[in-house]
Scaffold this motif. Structure first.
Motif: not given
Length: 44
Positions: A16-17, A24-30, A34-42
């Motif tokens: 994120a930095e 980081t929460s904004y990056m996770c929502r973004y 855009h992808t339809g899946i959570p960042l942690s799952e990707y």
């Protein structure tokens, strides 16, 4: 963002930095918007 998540072991906070997100929460929502899946799952 996808390349950094899949090819490195750096933390989500560091990614994120590097990509100039304010937090980081904004990056996770973004990412999910855009992808339809959570960042942690990707990352798995």
């Amino acid at each position: 963002m996808k390349a950094l998540l899949s090819s490195s072991d750096i933390s989500i906070k560091e990614i994120a930095e590097q990509l100039h997100f304010e937090d980081t929460s904004y990056m996770c929502r973004y990412f999910k918007r855009h992808t339809g899946i959570p960042l942690s799952e990707y990352r798995k």
